[in-house]
Design a protein around this motif. Structure first.
Motif, PDB file in Angstrom:
ATOM      1  N   GLU A   1       0.831  -1.208   0.000  1.00  0.00           N
ATOM      2  CA  GLU A   1       0.000   0.000   0.000  1.00  0.00           C
ATOM      3  C   GLU A   1       0.863   1.255   0.000  1.00  0.00           C
ATOM      4  O   GLU A   1       0.608   2.201  -0.754  1.00  0.00           O
ATOM      5  N   ARG A   2       1.880   1.277   0.840  1.00  0.00           N
ATOM      6  CA  ARG A   2       2.734   2.457   0.926  1.00  0.00           C
ATOM      7  C   ARG A   2       3.567   2.659  -0.329  1.00  0.00           C
ATOM      8  O   ARG A   2       3.912   3.784  -0.686  1.00  0.00           O
ATOM      9  N   ALA A   3       3.898   1.567  -1.000  1.00  0.00           N
ATOM     10  CA  ALA A   3       4.665   1.679  -2.238  1.00  0.00           C
ATOM     11  C   ALA A   3       3.787   2.085  -3.411  1.00  0.00           C
ATOM     12  O   ALA A   3       4.289   2.514  -4.453  1.00  0.00           O
ATOM     13  N   GLY A   4       2.469   1.937  -3.240  1.00  0.00           N
ATOM     14  CA  GLY A   4       1.539   2.328  -4.303  1.00  0.00           C
ATOM     15  C   GLY A   4       1.594   1.410  -5.507  1.00  0.00           C
ATOM     16  O   GLY A   4       1.439   1.861  -6.646  1.00  0.00           O
ATOM     17  N   VAL A   5       1.836   0.124  -5.271  1.00  0.00           N
ATOM     18  CA  VAL A   5       1.900  -0.836  -6.371  1.00  0.00           C
ATOM     19  C   VAL A   5       0.898  -1.953  -6.139  1.00  0.00           C
ATOM     20  O   VAL A   5       0.337  -2.104  -5.048  1.00  0.00           O
ATOM     21  N   ASP A   6       0.677  -2.745  -7.148  1.00  0.00           N
ATOM     22  CA  ASP A   6      -0.206  -3.902  -7.046  1.00  0.00           C
ATOM     23  C   ASP A   6       0.637  -5.132  -6.717  1.00  0.00           C
ATOM     24  O   ASP A   6       1.689  -5.358  -7.327  1.00  0.00           O
ATOM     25  N   ALA A   7       0.170  -5.922  -5.753  1.00  0.00           N
ATOM     26  CA  ALA A   7       0.944  -7.087  -5.313  1.00  0.00           C
ATOM     27  C   ALA A   7       1.207  -8.058  -6.455  1.00  0.00           C
ATOM     28  O   ALA A   7       2.296  -8.621  -6.581  1.00  0.00           O
ATOM     29  N   ALA A   8       0.209  -8.250  -7.311  1.00  0.00           N
ATOM     30  CA  ALA A   8       0.366  -9.181  -8.428  1.00  0.00           C
ATOM     31  C   ALA A   8       1.391  -8.658  -9.430  1.00  0.00           C
ATOM     32  O   ALA A   8       2.260  -9.396  -9.903  1.00  0.00           O
ATOM     33  N   LEU A   9       1.282  -7.342  -9.743  1.00  0.00           N
ATOM     34  CA  LEU A   9       2.231  -6.764 -10.693  1.00  0.00           C
ATOM     35  C   LEU A   9       3.648  -6.756 -10.125  1.00  0.00           C
ATOM     36  O   LEU A   9       4.628  -6.879 -10.857  1.00  0.00           O
ATOM     37  N   ALA A  10       3.734  -6.599  -8.810  1.00  0.00           N
ATOM     38  CA  ALA A  10       5.054  -6.596  -8.169  1.00  0.00           C
ATOM     39  C   ALA A  10       5.586  -8.006  -7.964  1.00  0.00           C
ATOM     40  O   ALA A  10       6.721  -8.184  -7.530  1.00  0.00           O
ATOM     41  N   ASN A  11       4.754  -9.007  -8.264  1.00  0.00           N
ATOM     42  CA  ASN A  11       5.138 -10.406  -8.051  1.00  0.00           C
ATOM     43  C   ASN A  11       5.598 -10.613  -6.613  1.00  0.00           C
ATOM     44  O   ASN A  11       6.657 -11.160  -6.339  1.00  0.00           O
ATOM     45  N   ALA A  12       4.749 -10.149  -5.702  1.00  0.00           N
ATOM     46  CA  ALA A  12       5.089 -10.207  -4.282  1.00  0.00           C
ATOM     47  C   ALA A  12       4.179 -11.182  -3.549  1.00  0.00           C
ATOM     48  O   ALA A  12       2.997 -11.323  -3.889  1.00  0.00           O
ATOM     49  N   GLU A  13       4.740 -11.850  -2.555  1.00  0.00           N
ATOM     50  CA  GLU A  13       3.948 -12.678  -1.649  1.00  0.00           C
ATOM     51  C   GLU A  13       3.591 -11.828  -0.433  1.00  0.00           C
ATOM     52  O   GLU A  13       4.486 -11.336   0.257  1.00  0.00           O
TER      53      GLU A  13
END
Length: 677
Positions: A439-451
């Motif tokens: 949320e703080r990074a302002g990115v989408d978890a899927a697009l960031a490929n993050a768990e």
């Protein structure tokens, strides 16, 4: 062993004195404390005699008092101390410090008994919510006195008595005990009660690195579910990374005071990593924090090892590392570092590429060849950390500990830069983070490929012992939500006072801070117009001060925070804490039309801050300052001066009204003009 001995009053009265003494001696022999001295033995004989007489008089006064619990030599974890005795009534606990042969209660005795009582009130489960009465019994004292504490503390006034007054005092306490439908506190239950201390950052660092008391620290932190779950989660990630030769970046976020540094230290000392041959390193870019922790480590090491100051300082330097120095050393070679696990504390303050280039250029312009001027290209600190650790052929883990809303200066990249650095240059790294980081990074978890793991966020403050919602109160205050702020206030567990004179703030701290607890003044580095009140925050002035002494020197040392002469700004105190704090509020953050107004002082005028990022820095400064206290705080809002446009009375009156609306409790100056007895 929690207590050397425990009885009911009847059992204690009927037990032979030599049997009680033998039990104390046997318990001491296996306790791990120093060898029994003649003085200690004589003190026990005197104490047992007085306590037997008191039990006899208690039972004679009221036969129901026979079931009162009597505890001797109860161990206070982490303090390497034992309280002499405790009497357990229905809803009251009397804690006794005996001074055999003494004619008066010394300041040291008052400090001891206050510390014991506060520790019970904050950490001892069965004692919480009970009336706790401190007693110093100086056997040769001819008269007694009462040393007042404060309504803003959790314990009663301290009673100083001699032998003749000891039993009558206990009878009065027993008679005044609240009439509740319950029995006296069972001594077995009280001794077996969970004891959950939350250590401070300095104490944790010293205990874990210098090894003594580390079992108590580990037990205290493991007892907090969220902290323990987070540590276990990172341990499992490290194991997976090791077994699969996977490189992993963990972004662990947390509210102020949630225990990020404490758990980072625990991770660095995880025995499983050591047994697997994985070395770890604890890094920070927070220079003042490192300086304070190293000073505390060196002082403790010198005391316990009996070595010279130079040797102790060398020992401390080898344990904690500046991230700038670590990266500079790594750039001298392309070989992988010896560590497989990096813990980066205060990682939200990691520098972005522009800041790294700016600092390197500045140092080159002065002809300096240093850790920063060696960087060939402007890459951010997160990117450089990942580059260095990516040199390993096998698995590695980088744990970035990021505070929520604690970026306080230009060039601090924030959590988003870690995700950007990984996505742009190291997409093969596994990314495990919290929803808050995304949320703080302002990115989408899927697009960031993050768990996204819930265990990667610490949402409750553990800095404040009796309230987990103080960080929420601060957030509500700083985001213009007074109604929400009032819901989070708990003055019994964590007093928040407001005064209009600096001397009243000092007096409140001295009055309400008991035992060996530490207090001090803090102020924003933007509070330029606090100078007329004697509070100087300019960078040049602060550079001349030794904040390691400020945080660690004892009472009576003018360099210490206890002197209340100098204030630590957000730069010196971020990542650290005091037990009680006076926040010196300035004109750099005022209030109007329901919102906070960040300002900066240039020349002779205050100017509104317009850029969103810079406004955030000012608000975050106060977020840091308002979350430094463990047991309570007082906010000083100056009265201002109608003759000085830079110290507007109207601005401060508005601010004071706003803080009261948020739940801060105004403390009026007593009629005698002093908060002190």
């Amino acid at each position: 062993m929690v207590a050397y001995a425990n009885y009911t009053a009847r059992e204690f009265l009927t037990a032979p004195e030599d049997a009680i003494f033998s039990r104390l001696v046997r318990s001491d022999a296996v306790s791990g404390f120093s060898q029994l001295s003649h003085k200690q033995g004589w003190s026990w004989v005197e104490s047992v005699r007085l306590m037997k007489s008191a039990c006899e008089q208690l039972i004679a006064a009221n036969p129901t008092f026979a079931s009162i619990g009597v505890v001797l030599e109860y161990r206070i974890p982490r303090r390497e101390k034992r309280l002499d005795a405790a009497f357990l009534f229905r809803d009251t606990i009397a804690v006794v410090e005996f001074k055999a042969g003494s004619a008066a209660a010394t300041s040291e005795a008052l400090t001891q008994v206050a510390d014991y009582c506060l520790d019970l009130a904050y950490y001892h489960a069965v004692s919480q919510g009970k009336k706790i009465v401190p007693i110093v019994c100086s056997t040769e004292a001819k008269s007694g006195q009462v040393v007042p504490t404060s309504d803003a503390t959790l314990i009663e006034d301290i009673h100083c008595v001699g032998e003749a007054c000891f039993a009558p005092l206990l009878i009065r306490i027993a008679s005044e005990d609240r009439k509740v439908n319950s029995d006296n506190i069972a001594h077995e239950r009280w001794c077996a009660s969970p004891y959950r201390p939350i250590p401070g950052v300095i104490e944790t660092t010293v205990s874990l690195f210098n090894k003594h008391g580390s079992d108590d620290i580990n037990a205290a932190l493991a007892d907090r579910d969220t902290i323990d779950q987070s540590i276990q989660a990172i341990a499992s990630i490290a194991q997976d990374s090791r077994e699969r030769n996977q490189k992993t970046l963990c972004l662990r976020t947390g509210v102020p005071g949630a225990g990020k540094t404490l758990t980072g230290l625990r991770i660095a000392h995880n025995t499983d990593f050591l047994e697997a041959g994985w070395r770890s390193v604890f890094l920070s870019g927070n220079g003042p924090l490192l300086k304070v922790l190293k000073a505390a480590l060196a002082a403790d090491y010198k005391d316990h090892q009996g070595c010279t100051k130079v040797v102790a300082q060398r020992h401390a330097e080898s344990l904690l590392h500046s991230v700038h120095a670590y990266l500079a050393e790594a750039r001298k070679t392309q070989s992988p570092p010896s560590e497989s696990i990096v813990i980066f504390d205060e990682a939200q303050r990691a520098w972005d590429a522009a800041k790294m280039q700016k600092m390197a250029t500045r140092q080159r312009s002065f002809g300096a060849v240093s850790e920063l001027s060696s960087y060939p290209e402007p890459t951010s600190e997160p990117s450089q950390i990942l580059e260095v650790m990516d040199r390993h052929a096998e698995g590695v883990v980088v744990v970035a500990l990021c505070g929520s809303g604690q970026e306080i200066h230009d060039g601090e990249a924030g959590v988003g830069e870690w995700i950007t650095a990984r996505n742009q240059s190291y997409p093969h790294w596994r990314l495990v983070c919290s929803a808050s980081a995304i949320e703080r990074a302002g990115v989408d978890a899927a697009l960031a490929n993050a768990e996204v793991w819930s265990s990667m966020h610490l949402g409750a403050s553990v800095r404040s012992h009796r309230t987990s919602e103080h960080a929420a109160w601060v957030d509500a205050v700083l985001t213009g939500r007074p109604k929400d702020a009032r819901r989070y206030v708990d003055h019994a567990g964590f007093p928040i006072a407001l005064v209009r004179r600096l001397d009243d703030a000092r007096a409140w701290l001295r009055k309400t801070t008991l035992g060996s607890r530490r207090f001090g003044l803090v102020a924003s580095s933007g509070c330029a117009r606090l100078r007329p009140y004697g509070i100087e925050v300019s960078a040049g002035f602060r550079k001349e001060l030794d904040y390691a002494e400020w945080f660690t020197a004892p009472r009576g040392d003018l360099r210490s925070s206890f002197a209340l002469e100098t204030a630590a700004t957000e730069f010196e105190c971020q990542g650290l804490e005091l037990d009680r704090v006076a926040v010196c509020w300035g004109w750099d953050l005022t209030v109007g039309d329901g919102e906070l107004l960040p300002r900066t002082f240039r020349g002779t005028n205050w100017n509104n801050v317009k850029r969103a990022r810079e406004r955030e820095y000012t608000i975050n400064k106060y977020r840091v300052l308002l979350t430094r206290a463990r047991e309570g705080l007082v906010i000083w809002v100056p009265l201002g001066d109608e003759e000085d446009q830079t110290r507007s009375m109207l601005d401060m009156n508005r601010l004071a009204d706003y803080l009261v609306d948020c739940g801060a409790q105004p403390v009026e100056r007593p009629a005698n003009g002093s908060f002190l007895p």
